[in-house]
Design a protein around this motif. Structure first.
Motif, PDB file in Angstrom:
ATOM      1  N   GLY A 174       0.888  -1.235   0.014  1.00  0.00           N
ATOM      2  CA  GLY A 174       0.015   0.149   0.198  1.00  0.00           C
ATOM      3  C   GLY A 174       0.745   1.139  -0.104  1.00  0.00           C
ATOM      4  N   LEU A 175       0.118   2.329  -0.281  1.00  0.00           N
ATOM      5  CA  LEU A 175       0.778   3.679  -0.439  1.00  0.00           C
ATOM      6  C   LEU A 175       1.626   4.118   0.748  1.00  0.00           C
ATOM      7  CD1 LEU A 175       1.751   5.731  -2.525  1.00  0.00           C
ATOM      8  CD2 LEU A 175      -0.597   6.486  -2.524  1.00  0.00           C
ATOM      9  N   PHE A 176       1.124   4.087   2.033  1.00  0.00           N
ATOM     10  CA  PHE A 176       1.831   4.334   3.057  1.00  0.00           C
ATOM     11  C   PHE A 176       2.890   3.613   3.585  1.00  0.00           C
ATOM     12  CE2 PHE A 176      -2.657   6.231   4.348  1.00  0.00           C
ATOM     13  CZ  PHE A 176      -2.302   7.301   4.472  1.00  0.00           C
ATOM     14  N   GLY A 203      -7.950   8.260  -1.301  1.00  0.00           N
ATOM     15  CA  GLY A 203      -8.952   7.553  -2.038  1.00  0.00           C
ATOM     16  C   GLY A 203      -8.264   7.452  -3.544  1.00  0.00           C
ATOM     17  N   CYS A 204      -9.129   6.963  -4.375  1.00  0.00           N
ATOM     18  CA  CYS A 204      -8.646   6.582  -5.701  1.00  0.00           C
ATOM     19  C   CYS A 204      -9.373   7.781  -6.499  1.00  0.00           C
ATOM     20  CB  CYS A 204      -9.023   5.091  -6.301  1.00  0.00           C
ATOM     21  SG  CYS A 204      -8.245   3.931  -5.376  1.00  0.00           S
ATOM     22  N   TYR A 205      -8.438   8.666  -6.949  1.00  0.00           N
ATOM     23  CA  TYR A 205      -9.236   9.897  -7.645  1.00  0.00           C
ATOM     24  C   TYR A 205      -8.972   9.848  -9.061  1.00  0.00           C
ATOM     25  CZ  TYR A 205      -8.850  11.456  -2.750  1.00  0.00           C
ATOM     26  OH  TYR A 205      -9.370  11.468  -1.308  1.00  0.00           O
ATOM     27  N   LEU A 206      -7.952   9.115  -9.511  1.00  0.00           N
ATOM     28  CA  LEU A 206      -7.769   8.883 -10.955  1.00  0.00           C
ATOM     29  C   LEU A 206      -7.611   7.542 -11.514  1.00  0.00           C
ATOM     30  CD1 LEU A 206      -7.215  10.754 -13.548  1.00  0.00           C
ATOM     31  CD2 LEU A 206      -4.706  10.706 -13.051  1.00  0.00           C
ATOM     32  N   TYR A 213      -6.946  -3.201  -3.684  1.00  0.00           N
ATOM     33  CA  TYR A 213      -5.905  -3.748  -2.814  1.00  0.00           C
ATOM     34  C   TYR A 213      -6.160  -2.954  -1.605  1.00  0.00           C
ATOM     35  CZ  TYR A 213      -3.919  -5.353  -7.125  1.00  0.00           C
ATOM     36  OH  TYR A 213      -3.565  -6.113  -8.369  1.00  0.00           O
ATOM     37  N   GLY A 214      -7.201  -2.285  -1.521  1.00  0.00           N
ATOM     38  CA  GLY A 214      -7.470  -1.442  -0.231  1.00  0.00           C
ATOM     39  C   GLY A 214      -6.592  -0.200  -0.092  1.00  0.00           C
ATOM     40  N   ASP A 215      -6.113   0.179  -1.149  1.00  0.00           N
ATOM     41  CA  ASP A 215      -5.236   0.977  -1.521  1.00  0.00           C
ATOM     42  C   ASP A 215      -5.817   2.450  -2.209  1.00  0.00           C
ATOM     43  OD1 ASP A 215      -2.478   2.373  -1.307  1.00  0.00           O
ATOM     44  OD2 ASP A 215      -1.473   1.086  -2.839  1.00  0.00           O
ATOM     45  N   GLY A 216      -5.097   3.637  -2.134  1.00  0.00           N
ATOM     46  CA  GLY A 216      -5.530   4.879  -2.696  1.00  0.00           C
ATOM     47  C   GLY A 216      -4.183   5.247  -3.871  1.00  0.00           C
ATOM     48  N   ASP A 217      -4.669   6.266  -4.525  1.00  0.00           N
ATOM     49  CA  ASP A 217      -3.725   6.949  -5.567  1.00  0.00           C
ATOM     50  C   ASP A 217      -3.141   8.089  -5.018  1.00  0.00           C
ATOM     51  OD1 ASP A 217      -5.972   8.612  -6.232  1.00  0.00           O
ATOM     52  OD2 ASP A 217      -6.118   7.560  -8.213  1.00  0.00           O
TER      53      ASP A 217
END
Ligand code: NAI
Length: 346
Positions: A174-176, A203-206, A213-217
């Motif tokens: 994940g991003l963190f 969040g996933c904005y794009l 994957y429960g991840d954001g961009d």
């Protein structure tokens, strides 16, 4: 020992660059062995660079008694078991960040480091070795901005590498954990304290592909430290202009800012788009020198029998905070850390 004989595991995006550093840019190191589960990668490096030993099985490399040190640049979920196996087999170990992708794994690595305390273990938080970050730390230690009270950090991958980021998302943690973890380590380093509480969002904005994957961009977090200081983080995957890593340290008497414009060089272009500067396009370009310097430090520590600045505990702490941030982002809740209770009677 004049030269440290190194075996490397992982010859992918990051591993091949670090293999090149060991083979050609660190005079007191010798790249003796390469290991990847992809046979063609091993053969190509062996043939092109004349490396004596090549393995597709990690444990076979650990049986090579000619080696002194193992450099681990495999995917993040492989790090901790490979760290433990290499230390217990008698090698000095360098591992890429993050230390692990679960706290249980990190504790396994911690215990392996503790029972092999005659060995050097170093974690790859390379930003601490980047000349600009190292200079900022020196200025802080000299007192030039007073007491640091806030770290504001931005780390955004370029949109041009988005396909790779999506492919990598299943194993990145994940991003963190993959990206903000560098900023968390820097904040702990600059503020000289540990995180007490945090709140994260995003969040996933794009690119909605990250959602599975429960991840954001794009994600953000606000943290409060035990010594009363603060940090604000923004990490993302879609900077249109390049690889944007910017860090600001605000003190009671001044501010240091590193990398506001991720400029590629000193050239200013004046044309029909306006006045502009071109930007670096990836971590390889921005931190090329830091990657070499961190490995040079690892090798020097082995030869000079001393311990590096980045410890296994820095790996555990930053992983713990990155995990809490991920949970906060997913479940929309404030996270607090309990101070570790000392075992002594003091
Ligand atoms: P990658 O997927 O491009 O390469 C992984 C390599 O490991 C491949 O050669 C693969 O065959 C090999 N491999 C996988 N499992 C293995 C196993 N069990 N035994 C032996 N070899 C195995 O991954 P990438 O992008 O090179 O990332 C590797 C690590 O480096 C990750 O932990 C990542 O977080 C870290 N990294 C750190 C960066 C930094 O700024 N410090 C930048 C990029 C990556």
């Amino acid at each position: 020992m004049n030269k440290v004989k190194v075996g490397i595991v992982g010859l992918g995006r990051q591993g091949i660059d670090q293999a090149r550093n060991i083979a050609f840019r660190i005079p007191n190191a010798e790249l003796m062995a390469v290991n990847s589960i992809i046979k063609e990668e091993v053969q190509e490096v062996q043939q092109n660079w004349g490396i004596p030993y090549g393995y597709t099985d990690y444990n076979e490399m650990l049986a090579n008694e000619e080696l002194d040190a193992i450099v681990i640049i495999s995917p993040s979920p492989e790090h901790c078991w490979q760290i433990e196996a290499a230390l217990d087999a008698g090698f000095h170990v360098f591992s890429e960040k993050p230390l692990g992708v679960s706290m249980e794994e990190c504790k396994i690595a911690e215990r392996a480091v503790e029972r092999n305390e005659d060995k050097v273990f170093m974690l790859g938080f390379m930003r601490r070795y980047d000349p600009s970050y190292a200079y900022a730390k020196q200025r802080i230690q000299e007192g030039s901005i007073g007491k640091p009270i806030l770290v504001r950090a931005t780390s955004i991958d370029p949109e041009s590498t988005i396909e790779g980021a999506i492919r990598f998302a299943a194993t990145s943690g994940g991003l963190f954990l993959d990206m903000t973890v560098h900023d968390i380590d820097l904040a702990r380093w600059f503020l000289e304290s540990d995180v007490k509480s945090l709140y994260a969002t995003g969040g996933c904005y794009l690119h909605e592909e990250f959602e599975q994957y429960g991840d954001g961009d794009n994600v953000a977090a606000l943290m409060h430290f035990e010594n009363g200081t603060m940090a604000m983080f923004h990490s993302g995957r879609n900077a249109p202009h390049g690889y944007h890593v910017e860090t600001e340290i605000v003190g009671t008497h001044g501010t240091l800012r590193i990398g506001s414009v991720p400029q590629e060089n000193q050239v200013m272009i004046f044309d029909n788009h306006g006045a502009r500067q071109e930007c670096v396009n990836g971590f390889q370009e921005r931190f090329e020198e830091a990657y070499r310097l961190e490995l040079q430090e690892f090798i020097d520590c082995i030869l000079e029998e001393r311990k590096p600045d980045v410890s296994v505990y820095d790996g555990t702490k930053s992983t713990e905070v990155a995990y809490a941030a991920t949970e906060s982002f997913r479940e929309n809740k404030l996270m607090t850390f309990k101070k570790e209770v000392s075992q002594s009677n003091e």
